[in-house]
Design a protein around this motif. Structure first.
Motif, PDB file in Angstrom:
ATOM      1  N   GLY A  48      10.376  27.835  18.461  1.00  0.00           N
ATOM      2  CA  GLY A  48      11.098  27.426  19.653  1.00  0.00           C
ATOM      3  C   GLY A  48      10.207  26.586  20.532  1.00  0.00           C
ATOM      4  N   ILE A  49      10.559  26.509  21.790  1.00  0.00           N
ATOM      5  CA  ILE A  49       9.821  25.654  22.706  1.00  0.00           C
ATOM      6  C   ILE A  49       8.393  26.143  22.924  1.00  0.00           C
ATOM      7  CG2 ILE A  49      10.656  26.908  24.728  1.00  0.00           C
ATOM      8  CD1 ILE A  49      10.666  24.232  26.225  1.00  0.00           C
ATOM      9  N   ASN A  50       8.180  27.462  22.787  1.00  0.00           N
ATOM     10  CA  ASN A  50       6.848  28.016  23.032  1.00  0.00           C
ATOM     11  C   ASN A  50       5.925  27.912  21.818  1.00  0.00           C
ATOM     12  OD1 ASN A  50       7.491  28.759  25.664  1.00  0.00           O
ATOM     13  ND2 ASN A  50       8.377  30.702  24.983  1.00  0.00           N
ATOM     14  N   PHE A  51       6.477  27.584  20.665  1.00  0.00           N
ATOM     15  CA  PHE A  51       5.675  27.344  19.465  1.00  0.00           C
ATOM     16  C   PHE A  51       6.496  26.436  18.559  1.00  0.00           C
ATOM     17  CE2 PHE A  51       2.997  28.095  15.818  1.00  0.00           C
ATOM     18  CZ  PHE A  51       1.764  28.443  16.368  1.00  0.00           C
ATOM     19  N   PRO A  52       6.528  25.141  18.875  1.00  0.00           N
ATOM     20  CA  PRO A  52       7.430  24.224  18.168  1.00  0.00           C
ATOM     21  C   PRO A  52       7.067  24.092  16.693  1.00  0.00           C
ATOM     22  CG  PRO A  52       6.579  23.247  20.206  1.00  0.00           C
ATOM     23  CD  PRO A  52       5.775  24.474  19.941  1.00  0.00           C
ATOM     24  N   ILE A  53       8.066  23.801  15.916  1.00  0.00           N
ATOM     25  CA  ILE A  53       7.848  23.656  14.484  1.00  0.00           C
ATOM     26  C   ILE A  53       7.012  22.410  14.180  1.00  0.00           C
ATOM     27  CG2 ILE A  53       9.940  22.298  14.013  1.00  0.00           C
ATOM     28  CD1 ILE A  53      10.267  24.010  11.460  1.00  0.00           C
ATOM     29  N   GLU A  54       7.080  21.407  15.061  1.00  0.00           N
ATOM     30  CA  GLU A  54       6.238  20.227  14.861  1.00  0.00           C
ATOM     31  C   GLU A  54       4.758  20.593  14.961  1.00  0.00           C
ATOM     32  OE1 GLU A  54       9.697  18.678  17.480  1.00  0.00           O
ATOM     33  OE2 GLU A  54       8.702  20.579  17.051  1.00  0.00           O
ATOM     34  N   PHE A  55       4.422  21.450  15.928  1.00  0.00           N
ATOM     35  CA  PHE A  55       3.032  21.877  16.068  1.00  0.00           C
ATOM     36  C   PHE A  55       2.594  22.686  14.850  1.00  0.00           C
ATOM     37  CE2 PHE A  55       0.007  25.162  17.573  1.00  0.00           C
ATOM     38  CZ  PHE A  55      -1.060  24.320  17.887  1.00  0.00           C
ATOM     39  N   ARG A  56       3.480  23.551  14.376  1.00  0.00           N
ATOM     40  CA  ARG A  56       3.147  24.354  13.189  1.00  0.00           C
ATOM     41  C   ARG A  56       2.936  23.458  11.977  1.00  0.00           C
ATOM     42  NH1 ARG A  56       0.939  26.682   9.920  1.00  0.00           N
ATOM     43  NH2 ARG A  56       1.518  28.613   8.819  1.00  0.00           N
ATOM     44  N   HIS A 118       3.296  21.657  27.767  1.00  0.00           N
ATOM     45  CA  HIS A 118       3.986  22.957  27.802  1.00  0.00           C
ATOM     46  C   HIS A 118       3.007  24.099  27.510  1.00  0.00           C
ATOM     47  CE1 HIS A 118       7.421  25.633  27.720  1.00  0.00           C
ATOM     48  NE2 HIS A 118       6.957  26.154  26.591  1.00  0.00           N
ATOM     49  N   PHE A 119       2.092  23.901  26.563  1.00  0.00           N
ATOM     50  CA  PHE A 119       1.087  24.926  26.253  1.00  0.00           C
ATOM     51  C   PHE A 119       0.230  25.223  27.488  1.00  0.00           C
ATOM     52  CE2 PHE A 119       0.570  24.913  21.338  1.00  0.00           C
ATOM     53  CZ  PHE A 119       1.911  25.254  21.224  1.00  0.00           C
TER      54      PHE A 119
END
Length: 842
Positions: A48-56, A118-119
């Motif tokens: 979600g917004i707190n751990f986006p899939i793009e970052f993962r 956001h982080f």
């Protein structure tokens, strides 16, 4: 492959120059990207917004390179490390943004900047929440990847494990109930629309009826009456007929919705029972077995996800029931059949109550061996707290310690409150906190302390270390705007309270027995008095591997050795022969003053220590072998071969047995047992290095190796004892030696001819290297009389508790002497013929 939800993302990650995945295999994210079907749907719902899939996706290697298992999101001491990880993430994101300079990378660069900002906002004030979120996501990913191993090549289902089938079944049932609830909600909207239409027609009928009454009050021959009355009567008949028809339709819709609710509630009850009474109970059981070292998958996040979906479905259905009640109040229609609404209302409320009270759990148990005046902690979690918005008015949780009898009384009458506790706990209250990143509502008690304990009267042979208590956690909160008030409570695993460290071993025995053999739904805290040996030895094996942090557990030989120690007869590890609690830890072993568990726990504590753990992992310690068996093994081996075994006569003792010639006859000698205290003074490796009598180690796998090959890497690396230190002092060194060994063994020390392919001169040089003579040494005085045998040396066949009767006891009176590098005895300028001295000594 991951497709849905990522169509606007460039799938191939940019090159990240650091922390690349190990070349030996695929990264976790690479495996996740190959998931399909149900697993893929679960993966997509993780981010979600707190751990986006793009970052993962783009920073997978950086994420997986962190040692998340060493961080506890509830431990404030880990916050600096969590902040460091957050900083490294932000730095890396910024670096990647700088590398994305082409026009086609504009959107990706913009997205990375949004993630970084956001982080900073969400995790900057609370970096431990980043740890909590990352650990949860990686745990679920690993679980789904492990489940996917049951899929064959090409994605064809070859077989499903029982656990995977269960997960799929529960998820499908939840989806089915969600769809059924949605359909019922649609029916309710239709019913509401039809009911509004009925009310409109009913109001029209009332208007017609009123107008008709006014017309009928006119004179019979009135022209208006004569014209309007027939029309109004016909119109009213039409409307009334329509109302009767609509009323029947409304009644049918109401009955149909009630039947649907009944079906939904039936399936809901079955699924909730499966999740709460099977899955959650199994998790609690696994939590108890974890104390005994049994490995289990921590699927609590999966359970919370299920429970949250249950809560959402139950709450929606309860709101539907309330809506039905309101519709009935707005438009009462008599139902000639059975009215299901009261039963449905009671069922859905009961389901919600059961769900809430059952999901108030102890995520992290308090220590089961609890010492008074010592700080301890625990973590309590409400699995449905976030979904039911309990955190809007966060409840306070209170901890109390109660006795076994009080726990029984509490379970017999759940509404009963205890007037008196069995002890005083400091810092026993704390407020639950909500973590929006993970949706977890929990409270972490960090600084509780048991100030005093009130014990019951002893029962027969039971000792204080067999008396069990439990920590009671309880709270109260409301949901639905104070519509429902819940009083929740949960009991910890059994706790044994001690006041001194010497009670810890016996207390641990009570806990191990309880955790291993407690039955589901038991009366607190009843356990069987006798259990099959096969189950106990399995528990001891798990406990050993857990405590020693080693994959090397109890071998077949070790299990047979332990069985013989208990039963004094040969018993196979799979035997159903019963062993009683008294045999385990109440009655002492024959001719000993300690129990079986006390001996086993002693060698386990010895082996798991920093002094011996590496040697156990290396297979250097056989350990579980009797004196007679070790003698038989060594007599078939070359001189100066030795093995390491646990002492039978001393708790937590390790002895060295070796073979040496006496008058041409091989005999086995045993060194006095050494304990943790001894190894704290000088390590096992250095002690073995000190003794020239020991040359070839017999390992646990029955292979024989030179001692330097096994222990050499652990020798203490020190310089010569005569070297001057910067402070002007000459350092000293303690060394182990046998002061007065029997003559033949001394001769074998210097003139062994049975050693395999090892020249005598090599051994002599090694011996001298281990004990370098300083330049200011003095000769050692030798007693020309008959040498006494020290208490540290035993001839095989005699008890380890005493000396060989053929020799006088050691005058020094200690099990081992230490010489400061023999610095006050040898003079390097003296030309001493050792062989001549030994001959003269004989």
């Amino acid at each position: 492959m991951l497709r849905n939800g990522m169509s606007n993302i460039k799938m191939e990650p940019q090159i990240i120059e650091h922390n690349q995945a190990p070349s030996g295999g695929m990264s976790l994210w690479a495996k996740v990207r190959e998931l399909e079907g149900e697993a893929l749907q679960q993966i997509q719902s993780l981010y979600g917004i707190n751990f986006p899939i793009e970052f993962r996706h783009y920073f997978a290697d950086l994420i997986e390179s962190r040692r998340w298992d060493q961080l506890d999101p509830d431990n404030i001491n880990d916050e600096p490390q969590a902040r460091h990880i957050l900083g490294s993430f932000l730095t890396d994101i910024e670096r990647q943004c700088e590398n994305l300079t082409e026009a086609r990378d504009f959107l990706q660069r913009l997205r990375f900047s949004e993630i970084a900002n956001h982080f900073k906002t969400i995790y900057g004030p609370a970096p431990l929440e980043l740890v909590r979120t990352a650990k949860k996501i990686l745990s679920i990913e690993s679980s789904l990847v492990n489940q996917s191993n049951s899929l064959g090549d090409g994605g064809v289902l070859s077989h499903l494990s029982q656990q995977t089938e269960k997960v799929i079944h529960i998820n499908r049932e939840l989806d089915r109930l969600t769809n059924m609830t949605r359909d019922t909600d649609n029916d309710l909207r239709k019913l509401q629309s039809k009911q509004e239409y009925f009310v409109i027609n009913y109001q029209e009928s009332r208007k017609i009826s009123t107008y008709l009454q006014q017309v009928q009050q006119l004179a019979p021959n009135d022209q208006a009456r004569m014209q309007d009355e027939p029309k109004l009567i016909k119109k009213q008949q039409e409307v009334d007929s329509l109302l009767r028809l609509e009323a029947q339709k409304l009644l049918q819709l109401r009955v149909g919705i009630a039947d649907k609710h009944k079906e939904t509630f039936g399936l809901l009850t079955q699924l909730q029972n499966q999740i709460l009474e099977e899955e959650l109970i199994q998790w609690k059981r696994a939590q108890a077995l974890a104390y005994n070292g049994v490995q289990h998958e921590n699927n609590l996040d999966q359970l919370q996800q299920w429970c949250e979906r249950l809560a959402e479905i139950i709450w929606q259905n309860r709101q539907q029931i309330k809506k039905v009640e309101l519709q009935r109040q707005q438009l009462p229609i008599n139902n000639p059949g059975r009215d299901l609404l009261p039963e449905l209302n009671s069922t859905i409320t009961s389901l919600l109550s059961t769900l809430v009270t059952s999901t108030f759990i102890i995520e992290k148990q308090p220590p089961q061996v609890l010492k008074t005046q010592t700080r301890f902690g625990a973590t309590i979690r409400l699995l449905v707290g976030g979904k039911l918005n309990v955190h809007m008015n966060p409840p306070t949780v209170k901890a109390s310690i109660i006795s076994e009898a009080q726990a029984k009384a509490l379970l017999k009458n759940e509404n009963r409150s205890l007037a008196e506790m069995s002890g005083d706990i400091l810092n026993r209250e704390s407020v639950m906190e909500y973590h929006p990143q993970t949706g977890i509502l929990s409270v972490n008690f960090r600084n509780m302390s048991l100030r005093r304990i009130k014990r019951s009267d002893k029962r027969g042979a039971e000792s204080v270390t067999e008396e069990k208590f439990t920590v009671l956690f309880q709270s109260q909160f409301s949901v639905g705007g104070n519509e429902l008030v819940f009083q929740v409570r949960t009991l910890s695993l059994p706790v044994v309270v001690i006041v001194h460290g010497n009670q810890e071993a016996n207390a641990a025995a009570s806990i191990l027995w309880d955790n291993a053999f407690a039955e589901q739904g038991r009366i607190p805290f009843q356990v069987p008095d006798k259990v099959p040996w096969c189950k106990l030895i399995e528990s001891l094996d798990h406990k050993w591997k857990h405590e020693t942090r080693s994959p090397r557990g109890l071998t077949m030989q070790a299990k047979q050795y332990l069985a013989y120690k208990v039963f004094k007869q040969t018993v196979m590890p799979n035997s159903e022969k019963l062993i009683s609690w008294a045999q385990f830890n109440r009655e002492p072993l024959p001719k000993r003053n300690f129990t079986f568990w006390q001996w086993y726990n002693g060698v386990m504590e010895l082996t798991k220590s920093k002094h011996l753990q590496v040697h156990w992992n290396d297979g250097a310690i056989i350990g579980f072998i009797g004196k007679a068996e070790s003698q038989e093994k060594l007599l078939s081996m070359p001189n100066r071969t030795f093995l390491l075994r646990y002492s039978d006569s001393e708790i937590g003792g390790l002895t060295i047995a070796w073979v040496a010639d006496e008058n041409g006859v091989p005999k086995v000698w045993n060194l006095q047992p050494q304990t943790l205290r001894d190894y704290g003074i000088r390590s096992l490796a250095d002690r073995i290095n000190d003794l020239g009598q020991l040359m070839y180690l017999c390992k646990a796998d029955d292979t024989t190796k030179m001692k330097d090959e096994v222990f050499g890497q652990y020798y203490c690396k020190t310089g010569g004892s005569s070297s001057e230190q910067p402070d002007g002092y000459v350092r000293t060194e303690l060394m182990q030696h046998i002061p007065s060994q029997p003559p033949i063994s001394q001769m074998s020390l210097f003139s062994d001819t049975s050693a395999p392919s090892t020249p005598q001169s090599n051994y002599d040089a090694q011996l001298m290297h281990n004990s370098p003579p300083p330049s200011n040494a003095h000769p050692i005085p030798f007693d020309v009389g008959s040498p006494p045998v020290p208490s540290c040396l035993y001839y095989d066949g005699q008890s380890e508790a005493g000396s060989n009767s053929n020799f006088a006891p050691n005058e020094v009176g200690s099990g081992m002497e230490y010489d400061e590098s023999l610095g006050d005895h040898f003079d390097s300028s003296c030309n001493i013929d050792v062989n001549e001295l030994l001959s003269r000594h004989m």
